[in-house]
Design a protein around this motif. Sequence first.
Motif, PDB file in Angstrom:
ATOM      1  N   LEU A  82     -64.907 -23.637  35.453  1.00 36.07           N
ATOM      2  CA  LEU A  82     -63.879 -23.452  34.432  1.00 36.07           C
ATOM      3  C   LEU A  82     -64.481 -22.750  33.227  1.00 36.07           C
ATOM      4  N   SER A  83     -63.749 -21.780  32.691  1.00 37.04           N
ATOM      5  CA  SER A  83     -64.230 -21.020  31.540  1.00 37.04           C
ATOM      6  C   SER A  83     -63.109 -20.857  30.512  1.00 37.04           C
ATOM      7  N   VAL A  84     -63.468 -20.963  29.245  1.00 35.19           N
ATOM      8  CA  VAL A  84     -62.551 -20.715  28.131  1.00 35.19           C
ATOM      9  C   VAL A  84     -63.267 -19.814  27.142  1.00 35.19           C
ATOM     10  N   GLY A  85     -62.598 -18.773  26.681  1.00 35.72           N
ATOM     11  CA  GLY A  85     -63.234 -17.841  25.760  1.00 35.72           C
ATOM     12  C   GLY A  85     -62.272 -17.309  24.719  1.00 35.72           C
ATOM     13  N   VAL A  86     -62.841 -16.843  23.621  1.00 32.36           N
ATOM     14  CA  VAL A  86     -62.057 -16.215  22.559  1.00 32.36           C
ATOM     15  C   VAL A  86     -62.721 -14.887  22.220  1.00 32.36           C
ATOM     16  N   SER A  87     -61.918 -13.882  21.950  1.00 33.97           N
ATOM     17  CA  SER A  87     -62.461 -12.561  21.644  1.00 33.97           C
ATOM     18  C   SER A  87     -61.622 -11.888  20.571  1.00 33.97           C
ATOM     19  N   ARG A  88     -62.231 -10.895  19.938  1.00 33.88           N
ATOM     20  CA  ARG A  88     -61.548 -10.159  18.869  1.00 33.88           C
ATOM     21  C   ARG A  88     -61.697  -8.657  19.110  1.00 33.88           C
ATOM     22  N   LEU A  89     -60.573  -7.969  19.062  1.00 30.93           N
ATOM     23  CA  LEU A  89     -60.527  -6.527  19.237  1.00 30.93           C
ATOM     24  C   LEU A  89     -60.139  -5.882  17.915  1.00 30.93           C
ATOM     25  N   ASP A  90     -60.980  -4.988  17.426  1.00 35.50           N
ATOM     26  CA  ASP A  90     -60.707  -4.250  16.182  1.00 35.50           C
ATOM     27  C   ASP A  90     -60.529  -2.773  16.519  1.00 35.50           C
ATOM     28  N   GLU A  91     -59.367  -2.230  16.161  1.00 36.98           N
ATOM     29  CA  GLU A  91     -59.080  -0.816  16.383  1.00 36.98           C
ATOM     30  C   GLU A  91     -58.887  -0.132  15.027  1.00 36.98           C
ATOM     31  N   LYS A  92     -59.539   1.007  14.859  1.00 41.50           N
ATOM     32  CA  LYS A  92     -59.491   1.693  13.573  1.00 41.50           C
ATOM     33  C   LYS A  92     -58.215   2.507  13.400  1.00 41.50           C
ATOM     34  N   ASP A  93     -57.812   3.238  14.462  1.00 40.36           N
ATOM     35  CA  ASP A  93     -56.662   4.131  14.347  1.00 40.36           C
ATOM     36  C   ASP A  93     -55.569   3.871  15.373  1.00 40.36           C
ATOM     37  N   SER A  94     -55.799   2.960  16.312  1.00 41.62           N
ATOM     38  CA  SER A  94     -54.857   2.775  17.418  1.00 41.62           C
ATOM     39  C   SER A  94     -54.305   1.355  17.450  1.00 41.62           C
ATOM     40  N   LEU A  95     -53.339   1.151  18.347  1.00 40.84           N
ATOM     41  CA  LEU A  95     -52.696  -0.151  18.516  1.00 40.84           C
ATOM     42  C   LEU A  95     -52.655  -0.453  20.008  1.00 40.84           C
ATOM     43  N   LEU A  96     -53.594  -1.284  20.487  1.00 39.09           N
ATOM     44  CA  LEU A  96     -53.764  -1.557  21.916  1.00 39.09           C
ATOM     45  C   LEU A  96     -53.821  -0.268  22.724  1.00 39.09           C
ATOM     46  N   GLY A  97     -54.578   0.684  22.198  1.00 41.03           N
ATOM     47  CA  GLY A  97     -54.789   1.940  22.902  1.00 41.03           C
ATOM     48  C   GLY A  97     -53.733   2.989  22.667  1.00 41.03           C
ATOM     49  N   GLY A  98     -52.677   2.665  21.892  1.00 38.73           N
ATOM     50  CA  GLY A  98     -51.625   3.618  21.566  1.00 38.73           C
ATOM     51  C   GLY A  98     -51.689   3.990  20.096  1.00 38.73           C
ATOM     52  N   ARG A  99     -50.798   4.861  19.662  1.00 40.84           N
ATOM     53  CA  ARG A  99     -50.795   5.311  18.280  1.00 40.84           C
ATOM     54  C   ARG A  99     -49.405   5.156  17.689  1.00 40.84           C
ATOM     55  N   MET A 100     -49.345   4.489  16.553  1.00 40.35           N
ATOM     56  CA  MET A 100     -48.093   4.343  15.819  1.00 40.35           C
ATOM     57  C   MET A 100     -48.112   5.303  14.641  1.00 40.35           C
ATOM     58  N   SER A 101     -46.949   5.853  14.291  1.00 37.50           N
ATOM     59  CA  SER A 101     -46.870   6.720  13.123  1.00 37.50           C
ATOM     60  C   SER A 101     -47.033   5.888  11.858  1.00 37.50           C
ATOM     61  N   ALA A 102     -47.340   6.556  10.767  1.00 38.69           N
ATOM     62  CA  ALA A 102     -47.541   5.859   9.495  1.00 38.69           C
ATOM     63  C   ALA A 102     -46.282   5.114   9.065  1.00 38.69           C
ATOM     64  N   VAL A 103     -45.106   5.643   9.422  1.00 34.80           N
ATOM     65  CA  VAL A 103     -43.844   4.997   9.060  1.00 34.80           C
ATOM     66  C   VAL A 103     -43.715   3.637   9.735  1.00 34.80           C
ATOM     67  N   LEU A 104     -44.264   3.508  10.950  1.00 40.06           N
ATOM     68  CA  LEU A 104     -44.167   2.265  11.717  1.00 40.06           C
ATOM     69  C   LEU A 104     -45.401   1.393  11.554  1.00 40.06           C
ATOM     70  N   GLY A 105     -46.241   1.701  10.579  1.00 39.15           N
ATOM     71  CA  GLY A 105     -47.402   0.854  10.325  1.00 39.15           C
ATOM     72  C   GLY A 105     -48.657   1.285  11.047  1.00 39.15           C
ATOM     73  N   GLY A 106     -48.803   2.577  11.319  1.00 40.38           N
ATOM     74  CA  GLY A 106     -49.999   3.077  11.984  1.00 40.38           C
ATOM     75  C   GLY A 106     -51.242   2.889  11.123  1.00 40.38           C
ATOM     76  N   GLY A 107     -52.385   3.044  11.747  1.00 41.00           N
ATOM     77  CA  GLY A 107     -53.624   2.921  10.983  1.00 41.00           C
ATOM     78  C   GLY A 107     -54.541   1.832  11.467  1.00 41.00           C
ATOM     79  N   GLY A 108     -54.364   1.346  12.677  1.00 45.63           N
ATOM     80  CA  GLY A 108     -55.282   0.347  13.217  1.00 45.63           C
ATOM     81  C   GLY A 108     -54.648  -1.014  13.400  1.00 45.63           C
ATOM     82  N   ALA A 109     -55.384  -1.889  14.097  1.00 44.98           N
ATOM     83  CA  ALA A 109     -54.872  -3.224  14.391  1.00 44.98           C
ATOM     84  C   ALA A 109     -56.022  -4.150  14.734  1.00 44.98           C
ATOM     85  N   THR A 110     -55.776  -5.451  14.610  1.00 43.15           N
ATOM     86  CA  THR A 110     -56.724  -6.474  15.044  1.00 43.15           C
ATOM     87  C   THR A 110     -56.025  -7.405  16.019  1.00 43.15           C
ATOM     88  N   THR A 111     -56.712  -7.752  17.090  1.00 48.82           N
ATOM     89  CA  THR A 111     -56.140  -8.601  18.130  1.00 48.82           C
ATOM     90  C   THR A 111     -57.104  -9.728  18.458  1.00 48.82           C
TER      91      THR A 111
END
Length: 258
Positions: A82-111
């Motif tokens: 059995l395994s349990v883990g926690v991880s953190r993904l920091d993206e500078k310009d993308s959102l889960l590998g995609g790109r949002m425009s500045a109007v929709l809050g583009g500019g990176g994400a943390t997961t």
Amino acid sequence: MERRLTGASAGSFLIASDIAANPGFAARRGSSMAVRHQFGGTGVTMSAESGKVWQDVRTSATGSPYSFASLAADHTFGRNWLSVGVSRLDEKDSLLGGRMSAVLGGGGATTTFLDAEARHNFGSGWVGTLAARRGWTDFAGGKFQTGAYSFDLAKLGILSDHDSFGLRLSQPLRVERGGVAMMLPTSYDYATGTATDTLSRMSLSPSGRELDAELSYGATLLGGNAWLGGNLYYRRDPGHIASVPDDKGAAIRFSLGF
């Protein structure tokens, strides 16, 4: 690296990917490190990597940098693991590998991802594995939750001591709830000529739910210097898009060492 240290087998799958072995999108890895320490039947593994978003069809998100770090603890008791883990993904310009425009809050994400995995050895070479991932993503325009799940069944030694069989059923990472929040005009007063803005939320949950099923079989040949494998797969709602036709196919691979 982290998956190998914990003893997880990637299998010979082409379509149904290992949900715990990637950041949730296709990536071109740059650098990585992993450290593991065993405390009796319990192991603790720390890993980190950095890289860039990679896509078959180049978009504005292609090449966006990311960093991924995880901490996992696992324990073996009898034939169970059995395994349990926690991880953190920091993206500078993308959102889960995609790109949002500045109007929709583009500019990176943390997961933040929470992973759970259970493995059972049935004996005679049969091993079953259940895995689940839950994610919480925050970006400038809103937040959402994601989920991914998989089941593996593997057998070493089907027709001989040098072959293996695998079955994987999985759902790749999918937005389950949440989306974008925007101030939008919802009413208009013709007498005063003014509009009323209201905070509106738009869901990012896709129209479909991708489900992948794949069978694999492979065997070593020529005294271990060659490998021959075959795969059959079926993918429902590819890309979590309900209007896309289901995908099915087969592949045969041959590798020769020299």
